[in-house]
Design a protein around this motif. Sequence first.
Motif, PDB file in Angstrom:
ATOM      1  N   SER A 127       0.830  -1.202   0.000  1.00  0.00           N
ATOM      2  CA  SER A 127       0.000   0.000   0.000  1.00  0.00           C
ATOM      3  C   SER A 127       0.868   1.257   0.000  1.00  0.00           C
ATOM      4  CB  SER A 127      -0.944  -0.008   1.204  1.00  0.00           C
ATOM      5  OG  SER A 127      -0.225   0.151   2.396  1.00  0.00           O
ATOM      6  N   LEU A 128       2.069   1.163   0.569  1.00  0.00           N
ATOM      7  CA  LEU A 128       2.964   2.319   0.587  1.00  0.00           C
ATOM      8  C   LEU A 128       3.509   2.612  -0.800  1.00  0.00           C
ATOM      9  CD1 LEU A 128       5.072   1.611   3.798  1.00  0.00           C
ATOM     10  CD2 LEU A 128       3.214   3.252   3.524  1.00  0.00           C
ATOM     11  N   SER A 129       3.991   1.548  -1.474  1.00  0.00           N
ATOM     12  CA  SER A 129       4.620   1.779  -2.774  1.00  0.00           C
ATOM     13  C   SER A 129       3.588   2.231  -3.796  1.00  0.00           C
ATOM     14  CB  SER A 129       5.337   0.512  -3.246  1.00  0.00           C
ATOM     15  OG  SER A 129       4.449  -0.578  -3.236  1.00  0.00           O
ATOM     16  N   SER A 130       2.359   1.668  -3.732  1.00  0.00           N
ATOM     17  CA  SER A 130       1.367   2.107  -4.717  1.00  0.00           C
ATOM     18  C   SER A 130       0.931   3.546  -4.450  1.00  0.00           C
ATOM     19  CB  SER A 130       0.168   1.156  -4.764  1.00  0.00           C
ATOM     20  OG  SER A 130      -0.381   1.005  -3.484  1.00  0.00           O
ATOM     21  N   ALA A 131       0.887   3.940  -3.163  1.00  0.00           N
ATOM     22  CA  ALA A 131       0.562   5.334  -2.846  1.00  0.00           C
ATOM     23  C   ALA A 131       1.662   6.263  -3.357  1.00  0.00           C
ATOM     24  CB  ALA A 131       0.387   5.516  -1.347  1.00  0.00           C
ATOM     25  N   TRP A 132       2.909   5.827  -3.205  1.00  0.00           N
ATOM     26  CA  TRP A 132       4.039   6.634  -3.704  1.00  0.00           C
ATOM     27  C   TRP A 132       3.948   6.787  -5.224  1.00  0.00           C
ATOM     28  CZ3 TRP A 132       7.273  10.027  -1.882  1.00  0.00           C
ATOM     29  CH2 TRP A 132       8.444  10.351  -2.580  1.00  0.00           C
ATOM     30  N   TYR A 133       3.553   5.688  -5.891  1.00  0.00           N
ATOM     31  CA  TYR A 133       3.366   5.758  -7.344  1.00  0.00           C
ATOM     32  C   TYR A 133       2.292   6.793  -7.678  1.00  0.00           C
ATOM     33  CZ  TYR A 133       1.861   4.645 -12.040  1.00  0.00           C
ATOM     34  OH  TYR A 133       1.514   4.748 -13.362  1.00  0.00           O
ATOM     35  N   GLN A 179       8.407  -1.093 -21.503  1.00  0.00           N
ATOM     36  CA  GLN A 179       7.897   0.264 -21.323  1.00  0.00           C
ATOM     37  C   GLN A 179       7.029   0.385 -20.080  1.00  0.00           C
ATOM     38  OE1 GLN A 179       6.183   1.060 -25.130  1.00  0.00           O
ATOM     39  NE2 GLN A 179       8.094   1.901 -25.942  1.00  0.00           N
ATOM     40  N   GLN A 180       6.271  -0.690 -19.828  1.00  0.00           N
ATOM     41  CA  GLN A 180       5.428  -0.693 -18.625  1.00  0.00           C
ATOM     42  C   GLN A 180       6.298  -0.504 -17.372  1.00  0.00           C
ATOM     43  OE1 GLN A 180       3.625  -4.484 -17.929  1.00  0.00           O
ATOM     44  NE2 GLN A 180       2.169  -3.737 -16.413  1.00  0.00           N
ATOM     45  N   MET A 181       7.401  -1.249 -17.311  1.00  0.00           N
ATOM     46  CA  MET A 181       8.281  -1.159 -16.148  1.00  0.00           C
ATOM     47  C   MET A 181       8.954   0.210 -16.065  1.00  0.00           C
ATOM     48  SD  MET A 181       8.028  -4.068 -14.656  1.00  0.00           S
ATOM     49  CE  MET A 181       6.383  -4.286 -15.278  1.00  0.00           C
ATOM     50  N   GLU A 182       9.389   0.679 -17.233  1.00  0.00           N
ATOM     51  CA  GLU A 182      10.092   1.954 -17.282  1.00  0.00           C
ATOM     52  C   GLU A 182       9.193   3.078 -16.773  1.00  0.00           C
ATOM     53  OE1 GLU A 182      13.296   2.519 -20.658  1.00  0.00           O
ATOM     54  OE2 GLU A 182      11.379   3.439 -21.191  1.00  0.00           O
ATOM     55  N   LEU A 237      11.681   1.297  -1.573  1.00  0.00           N
ATOM     56  CA  LEU A 237      11.378   1.833  -2.905  1.00  0.00           C
ATOM     57  C   LEU A 237      12.592   1.754  -3.846  1.00  0.00           C
ATOM     58  CD1 LEU A 237       9.127   4.801  -1.783  1.00  0.00           C
ATOM     59  CD2 LEU A 237       8.410   2.851  -3.173  1.00  0.00           C
ATOM     60  N   ARG A 238      13.800   1.948  -3.281  1.00  0.00           N
ATOM     61  CA  ARG A 238      14.998   1.801  -4.124  1.00  0.00           C
ATOM     62  C   ARG A 238      15.124   0.359  -4.608  1.00  0.00           C
ATOM     63  NH1 ARG A 238      16.337   6.220  -6.434  1.00  0.00           N
ATOM     64  NH2 ARG A 238      17.851   4.892  -7.466  1.00  0.00           N
ATOM     65  N   ARG A 239      14.805  -0.578  -3.733  1.00  0.00           N
ATOM     66  CA  ARG A 239      14.893  -1.990  -4.148  1.00  0.00           C
ATOM     67  C   ARG A 239      13.865  -2.296  -5.228  1.00  0.00           C
ATOM     68  NH1 ARG A 239      15.680  -3.725   1.334  1.00  0.00           N
ATOM     69  NH2 ARG A 239      13.494  -4.294   1.387  1.00  0.00           N
ATOM     70  N   THR A 240      12.690  -1.678  -5.114  1.00  0.00           N
ATOM     71  CA  THR A 240      11.675  -1.880  -6.151  1.00  0.00           C
ATOM     72  C   THR A 240      12.178  -1.335  -7.484  1.00  0.00           C
ATOM     73  OG1 THR A 240      10.041  -1.523  -4.409  1.00  0.00           O
ATOM     74  CG2 THR A 240       9.220  -1.590  -6.669  1.00  0.00           C
ATOM     75  N   ILE A 241      12.816  -0.171  -7.443  1.00  0.00           N
ATOM     76  CA  ILE A 241      13.368   0.408  -8.670  1.00  0.00           C
ATOM     77  C   ILE A 241      14.409  -0.539  -9.273  1.00  0.00           C
ATOM     78  CG2 ILE A 241      14.821   2.290  -9.547  1.00  0.00           C
ATOM     79  CD1 ILE A 241      13.357   4.109  -7.463  1.00  0.00           C
ATOM     80  N   ARG A 288       8.936   2.942 -13.083  1.00  0.00           N
ATOM     81  CA  ARG A 288      10.210   3.300 -12.464  1.00  0.00           C
ATOM     82  C   ARG A 288      10.392   4.812 -12.415  1.00  0.00           C
ATOM     83  NH1 ARG A 288      15.513   3.585 -14.599  1.00  0.00           N
ATOM     84  NH2 ARG A 288      14.916   2.704 -16.604  1.00  0.00           N
ATOM     85  N   PHE A 289      10.073   5.487 -13.509  1.00  0.00           N
ATOM     86  CA  PHE A 289      10.247   6.936 -13.530  1.00  0.00           C
ATOM     87  C   PHE A 289       9.359   7.618 -12.487  1.00  0.00           C
ATOM     88  CE2 PHE A 289      11.786   6.689 -18.166  1.00  0.00           C
ATOM     89  CZ  PHE A 289      13.091   6.542 -17.721  1.00  0.00           C
ATOM     90  N   ARG A 290       8.161   7.050 -12.309  1.00  0.00           N
ATOM     91  CA  ARG A 290       7.266   7.672 -11.322  1.00  0.00           C
ATOM     92  C   ARG A 290       7.745   7.456  -9.887  1.00  0.00           C
ATOM     93  NH1 ARG A 290       1.618   8.691 -13.299  1.00  0.00           N
ATOM     94  NH2 ARG A 290       1.124   8.836 -11.081  1.00  0.00           N
ATOM     95  N   LEU A 291       8.472   6.368  -9.667  1.00  0.00           N
ATOM     96  CA  LEU A 291       8.931   6.082  -8.305  1.00  0.00           C
ATOM     97  C   LEU A 291      10.185   6.872  -7.937  1.00  0.00           C
ATOM     98  CD1 LEU A 291       8.613   2.189  -7.954  1.00  0.00           C
ATOM     99  CD2 LEU A 291       6.977   3.925  -7.265  1.00  0.00           C
ATOM    100  N   ASP A 292      11.029   7.098  -8.943  1.00  0.00           N
ATOM    101  CA  ASP A 292      12.366   7.653  -8.685  1.00  0.00           C
ATOM    102  C   ASP A 292      12.294   9.175  -8.594  1.00  0.00           C
ATOM    103  OD1 ASP A 292      15.041   7.842  -8.314  1.00  0.00           O
ATOM    104  OD2 ASP A 292      15.600   6.759 -10.143  1.00  0.00           O
ATOM    105  N   ARG A 293      11.729   9.690  -7.521  1.00  0.00           N
ATOM    106  CA  ARG A 293      11.557  11.140  -7.410  1.00  0.00           C
ATOM    107  C   ARG A 293      11.701  11.591  -5.963  1.00  0.00           C
ATOM    108  NH1 ARG A 293       6.458  11.814  -4.970  1.00  0.00           N
ATOM    109  NH2 ARG A 293       5.125   9.997  -5.277  1.00  0.00           N
ATOM    110  N   ASP A 294      11.814  12.915  -5.794  1.00  0.00           N
ATOM    111  CA  ASP A 294      11.855  13.566  -4.479  1.00  0.00           C
ATOM    112  C   ASP A 294      12.757  12.840  -3.469  1.00  0.00           C
ATOM    113  OD1 ASP A 294      10.076  15.293  -5.654  1.00  0.00           O
ATOM    114  OD2 ASP A 294       8.311  14.230  -4.901  1.00  0.00           O
ATOM    115  N   GLU A 295      12.186  12.516  -2.317  1.00  0.00           N
ATOM    116  CA  GLU A 295      12.997  11.935  -1.244  1.00  0.00           C
ATOM    117  C   GLU A 295      13.616  10.599  -1.640  1.00  0.00           C
ATOM    118  OE1 GLU A 295      10.138  13.394  -0.738  1.00  0.00           O
ATOM    119  OE2 GLU A 295      10.060  14.460   1.185  1.00  0.00           O
TER     120      GLU A 295
END
Lengths: 260, 518
Positions: free
Chosen positions: B448-454, B499-502, B477-481, B505-512
């Motif tokens: 639920s945390l990672s999907s909220a971050w997405y 492309q789906q994964m990419e 989240l880094r491990r998920t990336i 990944r771009f949406r996760l790799d942000r901010d903090e």
Amino acid sequence: MTKNSEKVPRKHKRRVFRRDRIEPVPAGPLELDPFQVKAIDSLLAGFDVLVAAPTGTGKTLIAEKLLEQVMSSGKSAVYTSPIKALSNQKYRDFVAEYGKEKVGLITGDLSINEGASLLVMTTEIFRNWCFANPEMLEHTTHVIFDEVHFLDDPERGTAWEESIIFAPSHMRIVGLSATVPNVLEIANWIADIRERPVKVIVEKNRAVPLELNWVSVEGELLFEDEAREYIKERNERRKGRWMEPELAGVAGDFEKRGRK
Amino acid sequence: MVKTGGKPSASEVVYSIQDNLPALYFAFGRGKTELLAEELSREWDFLLPGEKNKVEQAIRDAEAQNSGLFGNRRHNLRQILIQGIAYHHAGMSPALKDLVERLYESRLIYVLFCTETFAVGVNFPAASTVFDSCRKWDGREFRGLLNREFFQMAGRAGRRGFDPVGRVYVRIDDRFPEQTGFYSEDEVEPVRGRLTISPNTVLSLLYWKTDEEINRFLEQNLAAYQNNKESRRIKTELAAMEEKFTGLGGCFCEDIFQPSCFLLRTKLKKELHTLSNRRRRGRPGARDRRDEIRAILKITQKKCQHHLCVDARKKQDIFTEKKTRLSRRLKMLDRHSRDFELEFNNMWDLLEELDYVGGRELQPRGLFALYLHVQELLVTELVFNGYIRDKTPQEVVAILSGVDYIPGRDEQVEPGLINLEPVDELRKQLLKKGVPENFCVWSHLPGSLSSAWYDGASFEELLARCSLQEGDIFSMLRRTIDLLRQIERAAGEDVELRQQMEHIRFRLDRDEVAIMGV
């Protein structure tokens, strides 16, 4: 002082008495230690090298000297470190030294400048490259394994082992290790599997010697024999507590009951 | 609240060592470092007004870049930093760890409470190191520190060109004095080979290496090398012993174990003594045997220098005992010498059964798993059984972030809306097919945390939803990336999956969660 009064914040906090502080000597051009000279000479002569020395004696300096030479001759090198955070740190250091375009970083979740001539990687990534794309390592002359004693890590040791076994045969291996008693054995193993001699350089002495002390329950500093004696006494006193007057009766009853 | 343990408290330890600061104060447990830091801050203040201003400035600069730096949970740290005290552990956000590290390097921290991770790698020397305790949790049990671990940490004491000696202090705990550690650099443990054979290792070997190379790997890895070496050493030792054993035979005369021999007579006297024992006396045959022995003993003893053969006999006994012990060890080593081959073959069989390989050829599943390095079997099955393709990105993230995730003891997360039960079903099926448990590690917890971050939630929002610490969410989240990148590589020609994964990944790799400064 009772235990409770400790919890109340003091009005005036304790301060350290400061003498005029001597500023640390800047880490400028330090004179190289004999073992560093020996290691660098062996490396520049093209040997595989295993260096075992205590933390903080300047193993990294050896790697840096080697990298200087490799980079200036237009070849490439790989630097592997056991921890991601450490890889990031090393990458930053190297960028400051050699410039952004010459250094790359690959840690699995991050990949910057994969084609650079100096690549900082986690050992796992290097292991994967050895299997999947050895052609990327064609012009790479050296791989440096920082903290190579991680071989002994039950979970991650395999990555170091597979890397050493399957690194392309033209690559020289540089292992930087903490002091371990069987460096020679490890070196012999690497020599065996790589079919090439490995130079071993061992430095036992620390740059700054350590002095171990124990801190007693009363806050006194003890030497080892004093500490052992102190612990023995405390243990005995603890057992003896049963014999203290107000408890002796209870202990006696307990024993009697035990015997039934 | 956890008790800080017996005296001496951190405050008193610091009093004793105040001439040798800065100190790295190692404690085992994140909570412990925080507790000790706070305890010390109640009594101590190390900084002069000018230095306090510098710290304030550094904090303000860091906060300007990262407004949630201290968040709701780390106000305490902000306060104690100004007193020249700090803590540092893996639960903190990288930005905050970075701030502490920089202040430490600027010599604005006098006592830093930290965990073992601070001692690996980056060099942060101190005047002294303190060990709050010498026991750590290693993922399975509490155990004493190894010499190697102790000196890795202790060795941070002593700044080159500044301190004449590095001082190391081990605290004796009032409650468990017997657990106090004693260490010596001469007793550092040797490095042993630890090879384990994962599915990816087998696939990689089959795909990229020749039979000869595979055999070399199985027979000459470090553990095998060390085993062989020990075997050889034992064999030489046994041979040498055998020789000495026979050599000792020269000490005996031709009358050995004849009735006149001292050796036999001593043995018989002993037997006689046992047979006279009240319990044995009545046993059938005992009486006859006693008479027999007495009769032999009546014969005159040979006059000889019997200490020669007695000594030889004793030596032989010692050899025999040592020989049995070594032979037993040798047998064990022999048994283990085929371990890697067995392990490899077992894994190969399993992979064949699961249709990853056919003989030496890799099947589509195998070719996919070849590029995965975390839970390769589970992830491949997820992809090939339709758990990833055509699913919403939120579902994919929730599933993938749970891969290889082992929840901590008291970790709690508000559950999300996504139904993750099917993944558990798949895991059960795999286990039933004989996949070992450690190759199907997955948890619904971080989903639920990672999907909220997405979905764009802020880091503070994530923190509010769970009991996880900043550093834990960050590394999850880094491990998920990392895993998403692996799947991208494994996807190869499958552009859609890549492309789906990419995109995720771009949406996760942000901010903090983005890596700073690189």
